[in-house]
Motif scaffolding. Structure first.
Motif, mmCIF file in Angstrom:
data_model
loop_
_atom_site.group_PDB
_atom_site.id
_atom_site.type_symbol
_atom_site.label_atom_id
_atom_site.label_comp_id
_atom_site.label_asym_id
_atom_site.label_seq_id
_atom_site.Cartn_x
_atom_site.Cartn_y
_atom_site.Cartn_z
ATOM 1 N N SER A 12 0.813 -1.160 0.042
ATOM 2 C CA SER A 12 -0.014 0.167 -0.093
ATOM 3 C C SER A 12 0.858 1.283 -0.077
ATOM 4 N N ALA A 13 0.380 2.317 -0.546
ATOM 5 C CA ALA A 13 0.862 3.674 -0.575
ATOM 6 C C ALA A 13 1.429 4.297 0.631
ATOM 7 N N ALA A 14 2.292 4.733 0.816
ATOM 8 C CA ALA A 14 2.562 5.797 2.212
ATOM 9 C C ALA A 14 1.922 6.933 2.068
ATOM 10 N N PRO A 15 1.438 7.345 3.198
ATOM 11 C CA PRO A 15 0.690 8.613 3.275
ATOM 12 C C PRO A 15 1.476 9.803 2.418
ATOM 13 N N ARG A 16 0.773 10.606 1.709
ATOM 14 C CA ARG A 16 1.339 11.826 1.111
ATOM 15 C C ARG A 16 1.878 12.744 2.013
ATOM 16 N N PRO A 17 2.908 13.614 1.755
ATOM 17 C CA PRO A 17 3.170 14.797 2.790
ATOM 18 C C PRO A 17 2.352 15.749 2.558
ATOM 19 N N VAL A 18 2.112 16.684 3.551
ATOM 20 C CA VAL A 18 0.974 17.673 3.638
ATOM 21 C C VAL A 18 1.763 18.798 2.935
ATOM 22 N N ARG A 19 1.160 19.122 1.671
ATOM 23 C CA ARG A 19 1.694 20.609 1.225
ATOM 24 C C ARG A 19 1.332 21.635 1.589
ATOM 25 N N PRO A 20 2.156 22.762 1.981
ATOM 26 C CA PRO A 20 1.802 23.793 2.412
ATOM 27 C C PRO A 20 0.601 24.724 1.517
ATOM 28 N N ALA A 21 -0.251 25.207 2.130
ATOM 29 C CA ALA A 21 -1.314 25.957 1.546
ATOM 30 C C ALA A 21 -0.550 27.291 0.683
ATOM 31 N N LYS A 22 -1.348 27.355 -0.419
ATOM 32 C CA LYS A 22 -0.970 28.790 -1.161
ATOM 33 C C LYS A 22 -1.096 30.015 -0.407
ATOM 34 N N CYS A 23 -0.044 30.924 -0.447
ATOM 35 C CA CYS A 23 -0.074 32.146 0.347
ATOM 36 C C CYS A 23 -1.110 32.989 0.189
ATOM 37 N N ALA A 24 -1.838 33.406 1.213
ATOM 38 C CA ALA A 24 -2.857 34.412 1.160
ATOM 39 C C ALA A 24 -2.267 35.787 0.552
ATOM 40 N N GLU A 25 -2.866 36.638 -0.489
ATOM 41 C CA GLU A 25 -2.226 37.901 -0.719
ATOM 42 C C GLU A 25 -1.868 38.696 0.247
ATOM 43 N N ASN A 26 -2.558 38.773 1.168
ATOM 44 C CA ASN A 26 -2.306 39.749 2.179
ATOM 45 C C ASN A 26 -1.139 39.567 3.259
ATOM 46 N N VAL A 27 -0.627 38.264 3.075
ATOM 47 C CA VAL A 27 0.658 38.044 4.020
ATOM 48 C C VAL A 27 1.884 38.177 3.094
ATOM 49 N N LEU A 28 1.666 38.487 1.883
ATOM 50 C CA LEU A 28 2.925 38.767 1.065
ATOM 51 C C LEU A 28 3.312 40.158 0.823
ATOM 52 N N LYS A 29 4.706 40.486 1.113
ATOM 53 C CA LYS A 29 4.914 41.886 0.735
ATOM 54 C C LYS A 29 6.092 41.506 -0.619
ATOM 55 N N LEU A 30 5.768 42.424 -1.615
ATOM 56 C CA LEU A 30 6.369 42.427 -2.733
ATOM 57 C C LEU A 30 7.115 43.618 -3.023
ATOM 58 N N ARG A 31 8.613 43.593 -3.382
ATOM 59 C CA ARG A 31 9.448 44.656 -3.535
ATOM 60 C C ARG A 31 9.976 44.660 -4.794
ATOM 61 N N ALA A 32 10.443 45.717 -5.466
ATOM 62 C CA ALA A 32 11.050 45.619 -6.699
ATOM 63 C C ALA A 32 12.112 46.873 -7.017
ATOM 64 N N GLY A 33 13.218 46.690 -7.478
ATOM 65 C CA GLY A 33 14.278 48.145 -7.535
ATOM 66 C C GLY A 33 15.276 47.587 -8.665
ATOM 67 N N GLN A 34 15.700 48.724 -9.261
ATOM 68 C CA GLN A 34 16.557 48.643 -10.139
ATOM 69 C C GLN A 34 17.884 48.364 -9.508
ATOM 70 N N SER A 35 18.807 47.270 -10.500
ATOM 71 C CA SER A 35 20.067 46.847 -9.867
ATOM 72 C C SER A 35 21.029 47.604 -10.221
ATOM 73 N N ALA A 36 22.442 47.410 -10.081
ATOM 74 C CA ALA A 36 23.438 48.188 -10.432
ATOM 75 C C ALA A 36 23.580 47.948 -12.074
ATOM 76 N N ASP A 37 22.835 47.062 -12.595
ATOM 77 C CA ASP A 37 22.940 46.788 -14.136
ATOM 78 C C ASP A 37 21.541 47.461 -14.590
ATOM 79 N N PRO A 38 21.648 48.677 -15.459
ATOM 80 C CA PRO A 38 20.401 49.097 -15.766
ATOM 81 C C PRO A 38 19.383 48.145 -16.735
ATOM 82 N N THR A 39 19.986 47.252 -16.943
ATOM 83 C CA THR A 39 18.822 46.085 -17.846
ATOM 84 C C THR A 39 18.219 45.228 -16.738
ATOM 85 N N VAL A 40 18.487 45.333 -15.433
ATOM 86 C CA VAL A 40 18.009 44.153 -14.608
ATOM 87 C C VAL A 40 17.224 44.923 -13.432
#
Length: 171
Positions: A25-53
């Motif tokens: 018989s198959a072993a129990p599958r590991p529990v996968r974490p739930a998808k992150c709720a949008e309100n718990v995520l903090k997104l950031r973005a910024g230009q790197s030293a390379d102007p193309t990145v």
């Protein structure tokens, strides 16, 4: 009378066999974490030293491990389409531990002098293609008045900025 005894023993033996776990018989599958709720995520973005990145990050501000899509969704102003993943691949879960941050690098354009370059005043970053994400203006990114875009690429989420840059082959 004998027939009833045989039937009763047969029924009891069948019940015992069904109750005992089978070695194949198959072993129990590991529990996968739930998808992150949008309100718990903090997104950031910024230009790197390379102007193309542009460097982007997502932080899990919750007390539990959760998942985002392994490929960040990055779109550019009112242009159609999103940055293509490098390496090529399909969506899938990426685990982010509680309080941890994941990083990606986005090459917006290979050659800033490219005559086909488009100019946009903002980019939008999402940790999941089914969510709106967050929009960053060119000024917020530190890119001046516009972000130059032509055939953009994004890395998958990585554990560090250095790993994201390496995946994009930037120095």
């Amino acid at each position: 009378m004998r027939i009833r005894t045989v039937l009763a023993l047969s029924t009891a033996a069948t019940a015992l066999l069904l109750a005992v776990p089978q070695s194949g018989s198959a072993a129990p599958r590991p529990v996968r974490p739930a998808k992150c709720a949008e309100n718990v995520l903090k997104l950031r973005a910024g230009q790197s030293a390379d102007p193309t990145v542009v460097h982007i990050s997502v932080t899990n501000r919750s007390a539990r491990t959760c998942t985002v899509d392994r490929i960040p969704t990055v779109t550019f102003g009112d242009l159609d389409g999103a940055a293509l993943p490098t390496p090529a691949g399909e969506s899938g879960p990426y685990r982010i531990g509680a309080g941890r941050t994941a990083y990606a690098a986005v090459r917006t354009i290979a050659d800033p002098a490219d005559p086909e370059a488009r100019r946009v005043d903002a980019i939008t970053v999402s940790a999941d293609p089914s969510r709106f994400g967050r929009t960053f203006t060119a000024r917020e990114l530190g890119a001046g008045d516009a972000v130059l875009v032509w055939e953009p690429l994004t890395t998958w989420w990585k554990p560090s900025v250095a790993a994201a840059d390496k995946a994009l082959d930037t120095k």
